[in-house]
Design an enzyme around this catalytic site. Structure first.
Site, PDB file in Angstrom:
ATOM      1  N   SER A  71     -13.567  38.212 -40.762  1.00  0.00           N
ATOM      2  CA  SER A  71     -13.962  37.193 -39.784  1.00  0.00           C
ATOM      3  C   SER A  71     -13.708  37.580 -38.337  1.00  0.00           C
ATOM      4  CB  SER A  71     -13.262  35.873 -40.080  1.00  0.00           C
ATOM      5  OG  SER A  71     -13.944  35.215 -41.120  1.00  0.00           O
ATOM      6  N   LYS A  74     -16.780  38.193 -36.272  1.00  0.00           N
ATOM      7  CA  LYS A  74     -17.631  37.106 -35.767  1.00  0.00           C
ATOM      8  C   LYS A  74     -17.636  37.041 -34.246  1.00  0.00           C
ATOM      9  CE  LYS A  74     -16.805  34.433 -40.024  1.00  0.00           C
ATOM     10  NZ  LYS A  74     -15.982  33.381 -40.653  1.00  0.00           N
ATOM     11  N   TYR A 198     -24.364  39.994 -42.696  1.00  0.00           N
ATOM     12  CA  TYR A 198     -23.044  39.364 -42.569  1.00  0.00           C
ATOM     13  C   TYR A 198     -21.996  40.096 -43.420  1.00  0.00           C
ATOM     14  CZ  TYR A 198     -19.310  35.948 -43.204  1.00  0.00           C
ATOM     15  OH  TYR A 198     -18.075  35.344 -43.283  1.00  0.00           O
ATOM     16  N   TYR A 250      -9.501  28.540 -37.689  1.00  0.00           N
ATOM     17  CA  TYR A 250      -9.912  27.531 -38.673  1.00  0.00           C
ATOM     18  C   TYR A 250      -9.067  26.269 -38.534  1.00  0.00           C
ATOM     19  CZ  TYR A 250     -11.897  31.853 -40.264  1.00  0.00           C
ATOM     20  OH  TYR A 250     -12.538  33.033 -40.313  1.00  0.00           O
ATOM     21  N   VAL A 268      -9.573  37.197 -43.215  1.00  0.00           N
ATOM     22  CA  VAL A 268      -8.912  37.247 -44.525  1.00  0.00           C
ATOM     23  C   VAL A 268      -8.391  38.638 -44.876  1.00  0.00           C
ATOM     24  CG1 VAL A 268     -10.010  35.269 -45.647  1.00  0.00           C
ATOM     25  CG2 VAL A 268     -11.073  37.507 -45.798  1.00  0.00           C
TER      26      VAL A 268
END
Ligand code: GLN
Length: 315
Positions: A71, A74, A198, A250, A268
């Site tokens: 992530s 991103k 992705y 998050y 992660v």
């Protein structure tokens, strides 16, 4: 107000102290197992790296150990898309926190295929579909070229880990479901291209060292302070960093703001990237994760660093 950088000896001492605290906490977490290849990673790995705007770099522990961006990618896919085509990716995406887990489907369904923000999976899949190029290969070439140029390290410093890619491609059914919902609402044109891009961007490798180096443009108003290359317009950079503060961790974003106080992005794979605007980029890597899927060791270490070096943006 521009704040001076701490003295090098103070940074070194704080880094060593932070590493010790973070390393001790790794035993309390678990590696991500839902991507089978990530379950094989040693949970006791722990590294920290700092790059400052004046070109100093510092590291401790496993700062050169390769891991996949997951992530953390991103932030950079969004940067690449905004650098190439401006803000139009936000025509079908909002900028609000989700309060849900990164993989959640609920709000995407309720909000008619419009992701809440670019740092949850749905928003990142939409962003990947906006990378330049007609195929997943072409989009990933753009993405890796962007990483290579923005960091001054070259695309070769950011190879795709094919085993991790394959592992997520074989098991990433929920991400496919997110893409299908967006396809249904006409938000993305092609599910396969979007998810393959992705998964490949998530499987792109870096180290804590290279991640901190790459992030210097985020620290410095969109311009890499070492090469002088302008990566993003200042207003775009401001938005991308602000979104890290509101959505980068998050549903642990609130406690991280209180304990660390730096715009951050987790993954992660165990990375937490933190931006101290005008001063430094810090990358922590510790694959042992807490309940919310964020690296326990890296979050704790960042808390120590932020306190000792007075880095919080809220001070
Ligand atoms: N590739 C991962 C996924 O989509 C990235 C998630 C993360 O790092 N939080 O599930």
């Amino acid at each position: 107000m521009t704040r001076p950088l701490p003295a090098p000896a103070d940074i070194e001492a704080a880094l060593a102290a932070a590493w010790k605290v973070g390393k001790a906490r790794c035993a309390d977490g678990k590696v991500a197992a839902y991507i089978p290849e990530l379950a094989r990673v040693d949970p006791s790995l722990f590294g920290l790296a700092i790059h400052t705007v004046d070109g100093q770099s510092y590291s401790h522990g496993d700062a050169q150990h390769p891991f996949t961006l997951q992530s953390a990618s991103k932030v950079f896919s969004l940067s690449a898309v905004v650098a190439a085509s401006g803000e139009k990716v936000f025509d079908h995406m909002s900028v609000e926190p989700s309060g849900d887990a990164f993989f959640s489907i609920v709000k995407l369904e309720e909000e008619k295929g419009q992701p809440r923000n670019p740092y949850i999976n749905a928003g990142a899949i939409l962003t990947s579909s906006h990378l330049q190029g007609a195929t997943a290969d072409a989009k990933i070439d753009r993405f890796r070229t962007f990483l290579g140029q923005s960091s001054g390290l070259g695309a070769g410093a950011f190879p795709v880990n094919e085993d991790v890619f394959r592992s997520e491609a074989d098991t990433g059914h929920r991400n496919r479901a997110l893409a299908e919902i967006m396809r249904h609402h006409g938000t993305i044109p092609d599910v396969e291209v979007a998810v393959e891009t992705y998964f490949r961007q998530c499987a792109t490798s870096c180290t804590a060292e290279s991640l901190a180096r790459l992030s210097l443009y985020l620290v410095n108003n969109g311009r890499d302070p070492l090469t002088g290359k302008r990566v993003l317009a200042p207003a775009s950079n401001h938005g991308i960093v602000a979104l890290m503060a509101t959505s980068g961790m998050y549903d642990e974003v609130g406690s991280h703001a209180i304990e660390v106080g730096l715009p951050s992005k987790s993954s992660v794979s165990g990375a937490v990237l933190a931006i101290a605007p005008g001063r430094m980029a810090i990358a922590g890597f510790g694959p042992a994760l807490g309940q919310k899927g964020n690296s326990i060791g890296a979050m704790k270490a960042l808390g120590v660093l932020a306190a000792r070096l007075e880095l919080s943006v809220y001070r």
